[in-house]
Design a protein around this motif. Structure first.
Motif, PDB file in Angstrom:
ATOM      1  N   GLU A  88       3.562   1.312 -22.763  1.00  0.00           N
ATOM      2  CA  GLU A  88       4.181   2.562 -23.212  1.00  0.00           C
ATOM      3  C   GLU A  88       4.494   3.486 -22.047  1.00  0.00           C
ATOM      4  OE1 GLU A  88       2.305   3.273 -27.590  1.00  0.00           O
ATOM      5  OE2 GLU A  88       0.934   3.509 -25.898  1.00  0.00           O
ATOM      6  N   LEU A  89       3.782   3.305 -20.926  1.00  0.00           N
ATOM      7  CA  LEU A  89       4.015   4.153 -19.766  1.00  0.00           C
ATOM      8  C   LEU A  89       3.577   3.426 -18.501  1.00  0.00           C
ATOM      9  CD1 LEU A  89       4.802   6.973 -18.632  1.00  0.00           C
ATOM     10  CD2 LEU A  89       2.396   7.622 -18.911  1.00  0.00           C
ATOM     11  N   LEU A  90       4.439   3.476 -17.478  1.00  0.00           N
ATOM     12  CA  LEU A  90       4.093   2.931 -16.170  1.00  0.00           C
ATOM     13  C   LEU A  90       3.797   4.085 -15.221  1.00  0.00           C
ATOM     14  CD1 LEU A  90       6.913   0.237 -15.658  1.00  0.00           C
ATOM     15  CD2 LEU A  90       4.742   0.007 -16.892  1.00  0.00           C
ATOM     16  N   LEU A  91       2.636   4.053 -14.595  1.00  0.00           N
ATOM     17  CA  LEU A  91       2.287   5.017 -13.550  1.00  0.00           C
ATOM     18  C   LEU A  91       2.507   4.332 -12.210  1.00  0.00           C
ATOM     19  CD1 LEU A  91      -1.033   6.479 -15.033  1.00  0.00           C
ATOM     20  CD2 LEU A  91       1.281   7.407 -15.232  1.00  0.00           C
ATOM     21  N   VAL A  92       3.543   4.757 -11.509  1.00  0.00           N
ATOM     22  CA  VAL A  92       3.972   4.081 -10.280  1.00  0.00           C
ATOM     23  C   VAL A  92       3.533   4.879  -9.060  1.00  0.00           C
ATOM     24  CG1 VAL A  92       5.925   3.087  -9.034  1.00  0.00           C
ATOM     25  CG2 VAL A  92       5.984   3.228 -11.537  1.00  0.00           C
ATOM     26  N   ASP A  93       2.818   4.236  -8.162  1.00  0.00           N
ATOM     27  CA  ASP A  93       2.387   4.933  -6.953  1.00  0.00           C
ATOM     28  C   ASP A  93       3.588   5.315  -6.098  1.00  0.00           C
ATOM     29  OD1 ASP A  93       0.247   5.786  -5.087  1.00  0.00           O
ATOM     30  OD2 ASP A  93       1.151   4.278  -3.785  1.00  0.00           O
ATOM     31  N   GLY A  94       3.594   6.554  -5.614  1.00  0.00           N
ATOM     32  CA  GLY A  94       4.677   6.997  -4.747  1.00  0.00           C
ATOM     33  C   GLY A  94       5.518   8.081  -5.389  1.00  0.00           C
ATOM     34  N   ASN A  95       6.720   8.244  -4.856  1.00  0.00           N
ATOM     35  CA  ASN A  95       7.593   9.332  -5.325  1.00  0.00           C
ATOM     36  C   ASN A  95       8.837   8.840  -6.052  1.00  0.00           C
ATOM     37  OD1 ASN A  95       9.039   8.236  -3.244  1.00  0.00           O
ATOM     38  ND2 ASN A  95       9.037  10.051  -1.944  1.00  0.00           N
ATOM     39  N   ALA A  96       8.861   7.560  -6.411  1.00  0.00           N
ATOM     40  CA  ALA A  96      10.045   7.015  -7.091  1.00  0.00           C
ATOM     41  C   ALA A  96       9.628   6.029  -8.181  1.00  0.00           C
ATOM     42  CB  ALA A  96      10.960   6.318  -6.083  1.00  0.00           C
ATOM     43  N   VAL A  97      10.393   6.022  -9.277  1.00  0.00           N
ATOM     44  CA  VAL A  97      10.138   5.058 -10.343  1.00  0.00           C
ATOM     45  C   VAL A  97      11.012   3.830 -10.131  1.00  0.00           C
ATOM     46  CG1 VAL A  97       9.439   6.825 -11.994  1.00  0.00           C
ATOM     47  CG2 VAL A  97      11.852   6.136 -11.856  1.00  0.00           C
ATOM     48  N   THR A 139      13.529  -0.041 -19.069  1.00  0.00           N
ATOM     49  CA  THR A 139      13.640   0.814 -20.257  1.00  0.00           C
ATOM     50  C   THR A 139      12.327   1.521 -20.592  1.00  0.00           C
ATOM     51  OG1 THR A 139      13.148  -1.104 -21.669  1.00  0.00           O
ATOM     52  CG2 THR A 139      15.471  -0.586 -21.270  1.00  0.00           C
ATOM     53  N   VAL A 140      11.213   1.001 -20.125  1.00  0.00           N
ATOM     54  CA  VAL A 140       9.921   1.604 -20.426  1.00  0.00           C
ATOM     55  C   VAL A 140       9.778   2.929 -19.675  1.00  0.00           C
ATOM     56  CG1 VAL A 140       8.754   0.354 -18.570  1.00  0.00           C
ATOM     57  CG2 VAL A 140       7.430   1.208 -20.502  1.00  0.00           C
ATOM     58  N   GLU A 141       9.105   3.881 -20.296  1.00  0.00           N
ATOM     59  CA  GLU A 141       8.896   5.194 -19.676  1.00  0.00           C
ATOM     60  C   GLU A 141       8.039   5.047 -18.410  1.00  0.00           C
ATOM     61  OE1 GLU A 141       7.037   9.619 -20.775  1.00  0.00           O
ATOM     62  OE2 GLU A 141       7.246   8.081 -22.334  1.00  0.00           O
ATOM     63  N   GLN A 142       8.380   5.839 -17.385  1.00  0.00           N
ATOM     64  CA  GLN A 142       7.655   5.763 -16.118  1.00  0.00           C
ATOM     65  C   GLN A 142       7.331   7.159 -15.593  1.00  0.00           C
ATOM     66  OE1 GLN A 142       9.253   2.784 -13.183  1.00  0.00           O
ATOM     67  NE2 GLN A 142      11.004   2.759 -14.575  1.00  0.00           N
ATOM     68  N   LYS A 143       6.313   7.189 -14.747  1.00  0.00           N
ATOM     69  CA  LYS A 143       5.949   8.429 -14.067  1.00  0.00           C
ATOM     70  C   LYS A 143       5.536   8.083 -12.649  1.00  0.00           C
ATOM     71  CE  LYS A 143       2.595  12.271 -14.239  1.00  0.00           C
ATOM     72  NZ  LYS A 143       3.591  13.367 -14.148  1.00  0.00           N
ATOM     73  N   ALA A 144       6.185   8.676 -11.651  1.00  0.00           N
ATOM     74  CA  ALA A 144       5.812   8.473 -10.258  1.00  0.00           C
ATOM     75  C   ALA A 144       4.635   9.394  -9.923  1.00  0.00           C
ATOM     76  CB  ALA A 144       6.991   8.770  -9.339  1.00  0.00           C
ATOM     77  N   VAL A 145       3.638   8.849  -9.237  1.00  0.00           N
ATOM     78  CA  VAL A 145       2.438   9.618  -8.896  1.00  0.00           C
ATOM     79  C   VAL A 145       2.196   9.514  -7.393  1.00  0.00           C
ATOM     80  CG1 VAL A 145       0.001  10.002  -9.363  1.00  0.00           C
ATOM     81  CG2 VAL A 145       1.465   9.036 -11.152  1.00  0.00           C
ATOM     82  N   ILE A 146       2.468  10.593  -6.676  1.00  0.00           N
ATOM     83  CA  ILE A 146       2.226  10.613  -5.236  1.00  0.00           C
ATOM     84  C   ILE A 146       0.722  10.543  -4.979  1.00  0.00           C
ATOM     85  CG2 ILE A 146       2.467  11.993  -3.134  1.00  0.00           C
ATOM     86  CD1 ILE A 146       5.036  13.163  -4.346  1.00  0.00           C
ATOM     87  N   ASN A 147       0.336   9.671  -4.051  1.00  0.00           N
ATOM     88  CA  ASN A 147      -1.081   9.416  -3.757  1.00  0.00           C
ATOM     89  C   ASN A 147      -1.842   8.899  -4.977  1.00  0.00           C
ATOM     90  OD1 ASN A 147      -0.835  10.301  -1.058  1.00  0.00           O
ATOM     91  ND2 ASN A 147      -1.157  12.431  -1.685  1.00  0.00           N
ATOM     92  N   GLY A 148      -1.129   8.224  -5.839  1.00  0.00           N
ATOM     93  CA  GLY A 148      -1.755   7.709  -7.059  1.00  0.00           C
ATOM     94  C   GLY A 148      -2.855   6.713  -6.794  1.00  0.00           C
ATOM     95  N   ASP A 149      -2.737   5.954  -5.688  1.00  0.00           N
ATOM     96  CA  ASP A 149      -3.766   4.951  -5.407  1.00  0.00           C
ATOM     97  C   ASP A 149      -5.112   5.581  -5.058  1.00  0.00           C
ATOM     98  OD1 ASP A 149      -2.871   5.966  -3.008  1.00  0.00           O
ATOM     99  OD2 ASP A 149      -2.339   4.027  -2.128  1.00  0.00           O
ATOM    100  N   ALA A 150      -5.108   6.861  -4.689  1.00  0.00           N
ATOM    101  CA  ALA A 150      -6.354   7.560  -4.396  1.00  0.00           C
ATOM    102  C   ALA A 150      -6.778   8.499  -5.517  1.00  0.00           C
ATOM    103  CB  ALA A 150      -6.218   8.359  -3.099  1.00  0.00           C
TER     104      ALA A 150
END
Length: 270
Positions: free
Chosen positions: A180-189, A194-205
């Motif tokens: 339902e949602l992809l949390l992608v590390d960084g500043n770009a999806v 088609t699946v909803e995404q959210k870029a997360v800066i420093n997500g790996d930490a």
């Protein structure tokens, strides 16, 4: 003779060495504070030092658990909004001169907490491998990669997205329903999904699922490059993992590039 209802030995009748051996095998459990209290009543300085060490062990465990809760905040908020299948995505190997870029997609089970998750680059090799096994056992995992030739064809940014798409595709058979949602590390999806995404800066930490993906991607890529190290020993991939160290650059100048080198990268000869 046993000490109270916890079925403990009578510490006062043990040598300091015996107390140390017994406590070295203790896990952080609810009875540990009581054991510390008993040890602190012992007049021997060696035993009191053991009690202090156990107190530090508890505090360390509390810190690790608090960090997990902190890193789970985003996922908890998203779950409260109704998201049920949240995927963490990260990659390893954007910077090296050789080998693939590897991506991982991870869905954590909120009932199977994995303490100690963090950005894979901050963890020791031993810790990464322990967490790798725990993640594989307790979570849903997908892995994808893009080869050095695909990196040359598309460029490293686009090849990373290719690897991430493959990781998501590899994950799908593990799931009972679509993400339902992809949390992608960084500043770009990832483009063209088609699946909803959210870029997360420093997500790996900062986010457990992304940290787990970073560990899976890193260990997987390391294992791949270690296999290449056997095939192409002249580049010492086992040590440099494909990165552009002085030793690696010198080997490229002496032997030229191998089939797994990224020819589009400036320091790699044709």
């Amino acid at each position: 003779m046993k000490n109270n209802d916890l079925n403990l030995p009578e510490f006062s009748q043990l040598t300091v060495k015996e107390v140390k051996k017994f406590t070295s095998e203790l896990k952080v459990k609810k009875e540990l504070p009581k054991i510390i209290e008993i040890l602190n009543q012992d007049s021997r300085k060696g035993v009191q030092k053991i009690a202090a060490r156990l107190e530090r062990k508890i505090k360390k465990q509390q810190k690790i658990r608090a960090k997990w809760e902190q890193m789970n905040q985003l996922e908890t908020e998203l779950a409260a909004e109704g998201y049920q299948v949240i995927v963490g995505l990260d990659e390893a190997g954007r910077g090296p001169l050789a080998g693939p870029v590897v991506a991982a997609a991870v869905v954590l089970d909120p009932e199977a907490k994995i303490y100690g998750l963090d950005d894979s680059k901050k963890l020791s090799k031993k810790k990464r491998e322990i967490l790798f096994s725990k993640i594989k056992a307790r979570a849903k995992v997908g892995i994808g990669q893009a080869s050095s030739s695909e990196i040359d064809k598309y460029n490293i940014r686009e090849a990373t997205f290719v690897a991430m798409k493959r990781a998501v595709k590899d994950l799908l058979p593990e799931l009972d329903q679509n993400p339902e949602l992809l949390l992608v590390d960084g500043n770009a999806v990832i483009p063209n999904l088609t699946v909803e995404q959210k870029a997360v800066i420093n997500g790996d930490a900062d986010v457990n699922a992304i940290a787990a993906a970073s560990i899976i991607a890193k260990v997987t890529r390391d294992n791949i490059i270690f296999e290449y190290a056997e095939k192409f020993p002249q580049y010492n991939f086992k040590s440099n993992k494909g990165y552009g160290t002085a030793e690696h650059i010198a080997a490229l100048e002496k032997y030229g590039s191998s089939p797994i080198h990224r020819k589009s990268f400036g320091r790699v000869p044709e």
